[in-house]
Write a protein that holds these residues in place. Structure first.
Motif, mmCIF file in Angstrom:
data_model
loop_
_atom_site.group_PDB
_atom_site.id
_atom_site.type_symbol
_atom_site.label_atom_id
_atom_site.label_comp_id
_atom_site.label_asym_id
_atom_site.label_seq_id
_atom_site.Cartn_x
_atom_site.Cartn_y
_atom_site.Cartn_z
ATOM 1 N N UNK A 67 38.588 54.962 36.848
ATOM 2 C CA UNK A 67 38.917 53.545 36.614
ATOM 3 C C UNK A 67 39.956 53.378 35.508
ATOM 4 N N UNK A 68 40.777 54.390 35.299
ATOM 5 C CA UNK A 68 41.835 54.315 34.284
ATOM 6 C C UNK A 68 43.095 53.717 34.908
ATOM 7 N N UNK A 69 43.580 52.584 34.404
ATOM 8 C CA UNK A 69 44.813 52.017 34.963
ATOM 9 C C UNK A 69 46.047 52.810 34.541
ATOM 10 N N UNK A 70 46.962 52.960 35.476
ATOM 11 C CA UNK A 70 48.252 53.603 35.220
ATOM 12 C C UNK A 70 49.353 52.587 35.485
ATOM 13 N N UNK A 94 51.638 49.494 39.207
ATOM 14 C CA UNK A 94 50.387 49.691 38.490
ATOM 15 C C UNK A 94 49.308 50.089 39.475
ATOM 16 N N UNK A 95 48.388 50.927 39.007
ATOM 17 C CA UNK A 95 47.385 51.481 39.903
ATOM 18 C C UNK A 95 46.090 51.719 39.149
ATOM 19 N N UNK A 96 44.968 51.504 39.820
ATOM 20 C CA UNK A 96 43.670 51.848 39.242
ATOM 21 C C UNK A 96 42.736 52.241 40.379
ATOM 22 N N UNK A 97 41.847 53.192 40.099
ATOM 23 C CA UNK A 97 40.900 53.617 41.119
ATOM 24 C C UNK A 97 41.494 54.632 42.070
ATOM 25 N N UNK A 98 40.896 54.735 43.265
ATOM 26 C CA UNK A 98 41.291 55.752 44.229
ATOM 27 C C UNK A 98 42.520 55.325 45.016
ATOM 28 N N UNK A 132 37.231 45.266 38.330
ATOM 29 C CA UNK A 132 36.503 45.375 39.593
ATOM 30 C C UNK A 132 36.044 46.808 39.845
ATOM 31 N N UNK A 133 36.956 47.787 39.655
ATOM 32 C CA UNK A 133 36.614 49.189 39.925
ATOM 33 C C UNK A 133 35.577 49.692 38.923
ATOM 34 N N UNK A 134 35.753 49.356 37.647
ATOM 35 C CA UNK A 134 34.830 49.824 36.614
ATOM 36 C C UNK A 134 33.414 49.326 36.843
ATOM 37 N N UNK A 135 33.289 48.093 37.266
ATOM 38 C CA UNK A 135 31.969 47.471 37.388
ATOM 39 C C UNK A 135 31.423 47.456 38.814
#
Length: 464
Positions: free
Chosen positions: A341-344, A353-357, A423-426
């Motif tokens: 869940x680390x945003x890039x 920007x990207x987060x998650x799979x 959303x991804x983290x939780x």
């Protein structure tokens, strides 16, 4: 006086860890050989984004006729842009200095070297030494630009990102070796400011952490911007030419060469362990990083390491979170970082920007999933900004409808991604997003519309 925590390295990992430790009542020493803020604040994230803003304004000026303005004769004064960049960096660094002082952190200028698991020898710029004792030691020394070893890398005009950030006169053309985040950001900035850029990369695709479909769409935007990208290129050597420099290489179709007044080496970063005496006290490491366990403890009990120096995701915000996590562990507070869940963020034009799979990773893990995409061309706010290129892509678990990945190409992607990160983290589902009212007209509506599309309920696009 013995410290509770000795931290070597004052970058975003080290100084955040120092402040968190002080908040928990620790006596902290922070050792920094250069300037507080590390690479990110002084030679990376912040100065790059200051110049990115200059490039963004240049783009706006070039498109001013679309907004009803007739402008003639404007020109960039790079020395003024550099002056503004330095002012931003100085202001932020001064702020961090005051935070450390206000939290009672003792900052020691000099290079730290491990003597044993409780002792660090600090050598300042004049060669004076002092010994600092502590119950725990945290290594947060970061990374340095990786220099390729091909013939010609020492020629005048071959520079690293450190020198690129200080240019007060821009070259007419530049070859950038490396198509990672840093290479693409510099390509976007320099091309926007008037330098003709060619990016060459060894691997088959640029920006490997980013979703492949997003990259394919980004390449169209980069071509519009004007810089060239060549992949699958093996560098042989750099030679002097009549007009500057030439990069000799081997491509898919045989020998190739790429000419530019300057060459920027942006082929990644290497861990910064020089002078730490890791071998001397038995801290295990290799070229990819210092070895740590799940609590960031090294092979020597009581010595911890975080951030770029342990490899992994070399991002400032990852280092900061690891810094807080390791300090809390030392004080008996157990937290964990969800590395999925680390945003890039990539500050290109347009932003990525990207987060998650990614879709590729989702397939690799054997997860059944659904994809929905919403184009910024159908978003009112994006069109008023004159930035209708790009999309929001959502990947959701087909069975549970949990949001697994969010990938954005377009205006303010670096700001919009945090709703996706939340959303991804939780473990939020599509229903959680759908029932959240999004203000109109905003770019964030594109996120909700993309989520609605997963359910076949999108309003402003045709549902599949």
């Amino acid at each position: 006086m013995e410290k509770d925590i000795i931290i070597i390295g004052g970058g975003p990992g080290g100084y955040v860890a120092a402040i968190r430790a002080a908040q928990l009542g620790a006596k902290v020493a922070l050792i920094e050989a250069d300037q507080i803020g590390g690479t990110c604040l002084n030679r990376g994230c912040i100065p790059t984004k200051a110049l990115y803003k200059t490039a963004e304004i240049m783009q706006t000026l070039n498109k001013s006729a679309d907004f009803g303005f007739q402008l003639d004769g404007f020109q960039l004064k790079m020395e003024k842009a550099q002056e503004r960049k330095r002012e931003v960096v100085t202001r932020l660094r001064t702020g961090v200095d005051k935070l450390l002082e206000g939290n009672g952190v003792e900052v020691i200028s000099g290079k730290g070297s491990l003597v044993d698991s409780h002792t660090v020898l600090v050598t300042d710029g004049d060669g004076n030494t002092q010994s600092v004792q502590g119950k725990n030691i945290l290594l947060a020394t970061g990374s340095i630009p990786k220099r390729i070893t091909n013939p010609g890398v020492d020629l005048p005009g071959v520079i690293t990102t450190n020198e690129a950030l200080e240019l007060e006169e821009l070259p007419k053309s530049m070859v950038i070796i490396g198509g990672g985040v840093t290479g693409i950001e510099f390509a976007s900035i320099l091309q926007s400011l008037g330098t003709q850029v060619t990016v060459v990369k060894y691997s088959p695709r640029i920006l490997p952490p980013i979703d492949e479909e997003v990259i394919k769409r980004a390449l169209i935007s980069f071509r519009k911007l004007g810089f060239k990208i060549e992949t699958g290129i093996k560098i042989k050597e750099i030679v002097q030419s009549e007009t500057g420099l030439k990069v000799l290489a081997e491509g898919k179709k045989g020998p190739q060469d790429f000419a530019g007044e300057m060459v920027l080496l942006s082929a990644g970063r290497s861990i910064n362990v020089d002078g730490l005496n890791l071998d001397g006290i038995g801290v295990a490491y290799d070229e990819f990083g210092i070895k740590v366990n799940s609590h960031y403890e090294t092979s020597v009990p009581g010595i911890y390491a975080i951030g770029d120096v342990i490899g992994g995701q070399m991002l400032a915000h990852v280092a900061s979170d690891e810094g807080k996590t390791v300090i809390e562990h030392i004080f008996g507070i157990e937290t964990q970082i969800n590395y999925d869940a680390v945003p890039t963020c990539v500050f290109s034009f347009p932003e990525i920007a990207s987060v998650g799979l990614t879709e590729e990773e989702t397939k690799k893990r054997g997860i059944s999933y659904k994809v929905s995409k919403f184009m910024f061309a159908a978003n009112g706010k994006a069109l008023t900004l004159g930035e209708g290129d790009g999309l929001v892509k959502i990947i959701a678990n087909e069975a549970t409808h949990k949001i697994l990945g969010v990938h954005i190409l377009g205006p303010h992607a670096s700001d919009l991604i945090h709703e996706g990160a939340l959303a991804v983290t939780n473990g939020l589902t599509t229903a959680d997003i759908i029932c959240t009212i999004h203000a109109h007209p905003t770019l964030a509506e594109s996120f909700q519309e993309a989520v609605l599309g997963v359910e076949g309920r999108a309003i402003h696009m045709l549902n599949k």
